[in-house]
Write a protein that holds these residues in place. Structure first.
Motif, PDB file in Angstrom:
ATOM      1  N   ARG A  59      13.796  21.080  -4.080  1.00 51.40           N
ATOM      2  CA  ARG A  59      14.131  19.683  -3.833  1.00 51.40           C
ATOM      3  C   ARG A  59      14.301  19.504  -2.332  1.00 51.40           C
ATOM      4  O   ARG A  59      14.998  20.272  -1.685  1.00 51.40           O
ATOM      5  CB  ARG A  59      15.421  19.358  -4.574  1.00 51.40           C
ATOM      6  N   THR A  60      13.666  18.505  -1.759  1.00 50.90           N
ATOM      7  CA  THR A  60      13.765  18.247  -0.324  1.00 50.90           C
ATOM      8  C   THR A  60      14.187  16.803  -0.091  1.00 50.90           C
ATOM      9  O   THR A  60      14.212  15.986  -1.012  1.00 50.90           O
ATOM     10  CB  THR A  60      12.423  18.505   0.385  1.00 50.90           C
ATOM     11  N   ASN A  61      14.504  16.499   1.153  1.00 48.72           N
ATOM     12  CA  ASN A  61      14.859  15.133   1.518  1.00 48.72           C
ATOM     13  C   ASN A  61      13.615  14.264   1.531  1.00 48.72           C
ATOM     14  O   ASN A  61      12.538  14.702   1.934  1.00 48.72           O
ATOM     15  CB  ASN A  61      15.507  15.094   2.895  1.00 48.72           C
ATOM     16  N   ARG A  62      13.797  13.023   1.111  1.00 44.19           N
ATOM     17  CA  ARG A  62      12.681  12.082   1.148  1.00 44.19           C
ATOM     18  C   ARG A  62      12.364  11.733   2.600  1.00 44.19           C
ATOM     19  O   ARG A  62      13.246  11.779   3.458  1.00 44.19           O
ATOM     20  CB  ARG A  62      13.037  10.824   0.378  1.00 44.19           C
ATOM     21  N   PRO A  63      11.121  11.376   2.893  1.00 38.99           N
ATOM     22  CA  PRO A  63      10.776  10.960   4.254  1.00 38.99           C
ATOM     23  C   PRO A  63      11.587   9.737   4.673  1.00 38.99           C
ATOM     24  O   PRO A  63      12.072   8.971   3.841  1.00 38.99           O
ATOM     25  CB  PRO A  63       9.288  10.627   4.157  1.00 38.99           C
ATOM     26  N   LEU A  64      11.710   9.548   5.969  1.00 40.32           N
ATOM     27  CA  LEU A  64      12.555   8.484   6.509  1.00 40.32           C
ATOM     28  C   LEU A  64      12.077   7.099   6.069  1.00 40.32           C
ATOM     29  O   LEU A  64      12.898   6.243   5.712  1.00 40.32           O
ATOM     30  CB  LEU A  64      12.585   8.573   8.039  1.00 40.32           C
ATOM     31  N   TYR A  65      10.755   6.880   6.062  1.00 41.74           N
ATOM     32  CA  TYR A  65      10.280   5.555   5.667  1.00 41.74           C
ATOM     33  C   TYR A  65      10.593   5.263   4.204  1.00 41.74           C
ATOM     34  O   TYR A  65      10.840   4.120   3.827  1.00 41.74           O
ATOM     35  CB  TYR A  65       8.783   5.375   5.967  1.00 41.74           C
ATOM     36  N   VAL A  66      10.632   6.293   3.354  1.00 40.39           N
ATOM     37  CA  VAL A  66      10.974   6.084   1.945  1.00 40.39           C
ATOM     38  C   VAL A  66      12.460   5.766   1.816  1.00 40.39           C
ATOM     39  O   VAL A  66      12.849   4.881   1.056  1.00 40.39           O
ATOM     40  CB  VAL A  66      10.593   7.318   1.103  1.00 40.39           C
ATOM     41  N   ILE A  93       0.837  -1.209   0.000  1.00 42.29           N
ATOM     42  CA  ILE A  93       0.000   0.000   0.000  1.00 42.29           C
ATOM     43  C   ILE A  93       0.868   1.252   0.000  1.00 42.29           C
ATOM     44  O   ILE A  93       0.603   2.198  -0.752  1.00 42.29           O
ATOM     45  CB  ILE A  93      -0.971  -0.026   1.199  1.00 42.29           C
ATOM     46  N   LEU A  94       1.918   1.284   0.815  1.00 40.65           N
ATOM     47  CA  LEU A  94       2.816   2.441   0.821  1.00 40.65           C
ATOM     48  C   LEU A  94       3.528   2.604  -0.517  1.00 40.65           C
ATOM     49  O   LEU A  94       3.723   3.716  -0.995  1.00 40.65           O
ATOM     50  CB  LEU A  94       3.828   2.321   1.961  1.00 40.65           C
ATOM     51  N   LEU A  95       3.898   1.500  -1.149  1.00 44.16           N
ATOM     52  CA  LEU A  95       4.524   1.566  -2.466  1.00 44.16           C
ATOM     53  C   LEU A  95       3.562   2.133  -3.500  1.00 44.16           C
ATOM     54  O   LEU A  95       3.950   2.958  -4.333  1.00 44.16           O
ATOM     55  CB  LEU A  95       5.011   0.179  -2.886  1.00 44.16           C
ATOM     56  N   LEU A  96       2.300   1.741  -3.437  1.00 40.54           N
ATOM     57  CA  LEU A  96       1.303   2.289  -4.356  1.00 40.54           C
ATOM     58  C   LEU A  96       1.091   3.785  -4.141  1.00 40.54           C
ATOM     59  O   LEU A  96       0.915   4.536  -5.105  1.00 40.54           O
ATOM     60  CB  LEU A  96      -0.022   1.540  -4.205  1.00 40.54           C
ATOM     61  N   VAL A  97       1.107   4.226  -2.887  1.00 34.58           N
ATOM     62  CA  VAL A  97       0.963   5.657  -2.604  1.00 34.58           C
ATOM     63  C   VAL A  97       2.112   6.433  -3.230  1.00 34.58           C
ATOM     64  O   VAL A  97       1.914   7.488  -3.837  1.00 34.58           O
ATOM     65  CB  VAL A  97       0.884   5.903  -1.078  1.00 34.58           C
ATOM     66  N   ILE A  98       3.319   5.909  -3.123  1.00 33.82           N
ATOM     67  CA  ILE A  98       4.482   6.580  -3.700  1.00 33.82           C
ATOM     68  C   ILE A  98       4.397   6.598  -5.221  1.00 33.82           C
ATOM     69  O   ILE A  98       4.632   7.630  -5.859  1.00 33.82           O
ATOM     70  CB  ILE A  98       5.783   5.901  -3.225  1.00 33.82           C
ATOM     71  N   VAL A  99       4.041   5.481  -5.819  1.00 30.57           N
ATOM     72  CA  VAL A  99       3.968   5.413  -7.280  1.00 30.57           C
ATOM     73  C   VAL A  99       2.862   6.314  -7.814  1.00 30.57           C
ATOM     74  O   VAL A  99       3.036   6.986  -8.831  1.00 30.57           O
ATOM     75  CB  VAL A  99       3.769   3.946  -7.736  1.00 30.57           C
ATOM     76  N   LEU A 100       1.735   6.378  -7.140  1.00 32.39           N
ATOM     77  CA  LEU A 100       0.645   7.250  -7.589  1.00 32.39           C
ATOM     78  C   LEU A 100       0.967   8.728  -7.387  1.00 32.39           C
ATOM     79  O   LEU A 100       0.361   9.581  -8.040  1.00 32.39           O
ATOM     80  CB  LEU A 100      -0.648   6.890  -6.864  1.00 32.39           C
ATOM     81  N   ASN A 101       1.901   9.043  -6.506  1.00 36.61           N
ATOM     82  CA  ASN A 101       2.283  10.427  -6.250  1.00 36.61           C
ATOM     83  C   ASN A 101       3.480  10.856  -7.108  1.00 36.61           C
ATOM     84  O   ASN A 101       4.026  11.918  -6.910  1.00 36.61           O
ATOM     85  CB  ASN A 101       2.613  10.598  -4.760  1.00 36.61           C
ATOM     86  N   LEU A 161      12.793   2.001   3.384  1.00 34.16           N
ATOM     87  CA  LEU A 161      12.121   0.874   2.750  1.00 34.16           C
ATOM     88  C   LEU A 161      12.181   0.877   1.231  1.00 34.16           C
ATOM     89  O   LEU A 161      12.124  -0.179   0.604  1.00 34.16           O
ATOM     90  CB  LEU A 161      10.652   0.848   3.185  1.00 34.16           C
ATOM     91  N   TYR A 162      12.280   2.060   0.621  1.00 37.52           N
ATOM     92  CA  TYR A 162      12.183   2.159  -0.833  1.00 37.52           C
ATOM     93  C   TYR A 162      13.387   2.875  -1.427  1.00 37.52           C
ATOM     94  O   TYR A 162      13.266   3.642  -2.377  1.00 37.52           O
ATOM     95  CB  TYR A 162      10.905   2.898  -1.230  1.00 37.52           C
ATOM     96  N   ASP A 163      14.562   2.601  -0.888  1.00 33.93           N
ATOM     97  CA  ASP A 163      15.767   3.278  -1.367  1.00 33.93           C
ATOM     98  C   ASP A 163      16.133   2.865  -2.787  1.00 33.93           C
ATOM     99  O   ASP A 163      16.838   3.581  -3.479  1.00 33.93           O
ATOM    100  CB  ASP A 163      16.933   2.990  -0.418  1.00 33.93           C
ATOM    101  N   TYR A 164      15.639   1.749  -3.243  1.00 32.29           N
ATOM    102  CA  TYR A 164      15.940   1.264  -4.584  1.00 32.29           C
ATOM    103  C   TYR A 164      15.168   2.024  -5.671  1.00 32.29           C
ATOM    104  O   TYR A 164      15.498   1.931  -6.839  1.00 32.29           O
ATOM    105  CB  TYR A 164      15.652  -0.240  -4.696  1.00 32.29           C
ATOM    106  N   LEU A 165      14.139   2.778  -5.299  1.00 36.72           N
ATOM    107  CA  LEU A 165      13.361   3.523  -6.286  1.00 36.72           C
ATOM    108  C   LEU A 165      14.123   4.773  -6.722  1.00 36.72           C
ATOM    109  O   LEU A 165      14.580   5.545  -5.887  1.00 36.72           O
ATOM    110  CB  LEU A 165      12.007   3.932  -5.705  1.00 36.72           C
ATOM    111  N   PRO A 166      14.263   5.015  -8.021  1.00 33.62           N
ATOM    112  CA  PRO A 166      14.987   6.197  -8.503  1.00 33.62           C
ATOM    113  C   PRO A 166      14.095   7.434  -8.505  1.00 33.62           C
ATOM    114  O   PRO A 166      13.637   7.894  -9.545  1.00 33.62           O
ATOM    115  CB  PRO A 166      15.399   5.795  -9.920  1.00 33.62           C
ATOM    116  N   LEU A 167      13.843   7.994  -7.321  1.00 29.95           N
ATOM    117  CA  LEU A 167      12.915   9.114  -7.204  1.00 29.95           C
ATOM    118  C   LEU A 167      13.585  10.331  -6.591  1.00 29.95           C
ATOM    119  O   LEU A 167      14.462  10.215  -5.746  1.00 29.95           O
ATOM    120  CB  LEU A 167      11.723   8.726  -6.330  1.00 29.95           C
ATOM    121  N   LYS A 168      13.124  11.508  -7.033  1.00 27.42           N
ATOM    122  CA  LYS A 168      13.479  12.776  -6.397  1.00 27.42           C
ATOM    123  C   LYS A 168      12.215  13.293  -5.720  1.00 27.42           C
ATOM    124  O   LYS A 168      11.109  13.088  -6.212  1.00 27.42           O
ATOM    125  CB  LYS A 168      13.941  13.797  -7.433  1.00 27.42           C
ATOM    126  N   TYR A 169      12.384  13.975  -4.617  1.00 29.58           N
ATOM    127  CA  TYR A 169      11.246  14.448  -3.828  1.00 29.58           C
ATOM    128  C   TYR A 169      11.221  15.972  -3.891  1.00 29.58           C
ATOM    129  O   TYR A 169      12.220  16.621  -3.594  1.00 29.58           O
ATOM    130  CB  TYR A 169      11.412  13.961  -2.390  1.00 29.58           C
TER     131      TYR A 169
END
Length: 97
Positions: free
Chosen positions: A43-50, A17-25, A53-61
């Motif tokens: 550009r800001t720092n990603r939240p701690l849970y991201v 569910i958290l992964l889906l929230v990130i992908v939809l956002n 748990l999801y450090d492998y995702l190539p995302l900028k916040y």
């Protein structure tokens, strides 16, 4: 034994569910989806849970300074950096002094 299985299934469901929230956002363009500006983004720092748990995702916040909404942007997206206010501001007129 069944209780442990239910706990593991619950954790797996929460992770998905958290992964889906990130992908939809995640945006496809470097602009705020709410106010449609490309200049007031920072550009800001990603939240701690991201980060944990999801450090492998190539995302900028990013966070919009105008409406305070946050969104993710894929690192491989072309034009993935926001417009600079210095680049888009009108040039000052020459003074006659």
């Amino acid at each position: 034994m069944i209780l442990v299985l239910y706990a593991l299934l619950g954790l797996a469901a929460l992770y998905i569910i958290l992964l889906l929230v990130i992908v939809l956002n995640t945006q496809k363009v470097c602009e705020c989806s709410h106010c449609h500006t490309a200049m007031h983004l920072e550009r800001t720092n990603r939240p701690l849970y991201v980060r944990r748990l999801y450090d492998y995702l190539p995302l900028k916040y990013f966070r919009c300074r105008r409406c305070h909404r946050t969104f993710y942007l894929n690192k491989n997206t072309p034009d993935s950096e926001p417009e600079s206010m210095k680049d888009s501001a009108p040039k000052p007129k020459a003074s006659y002094t």
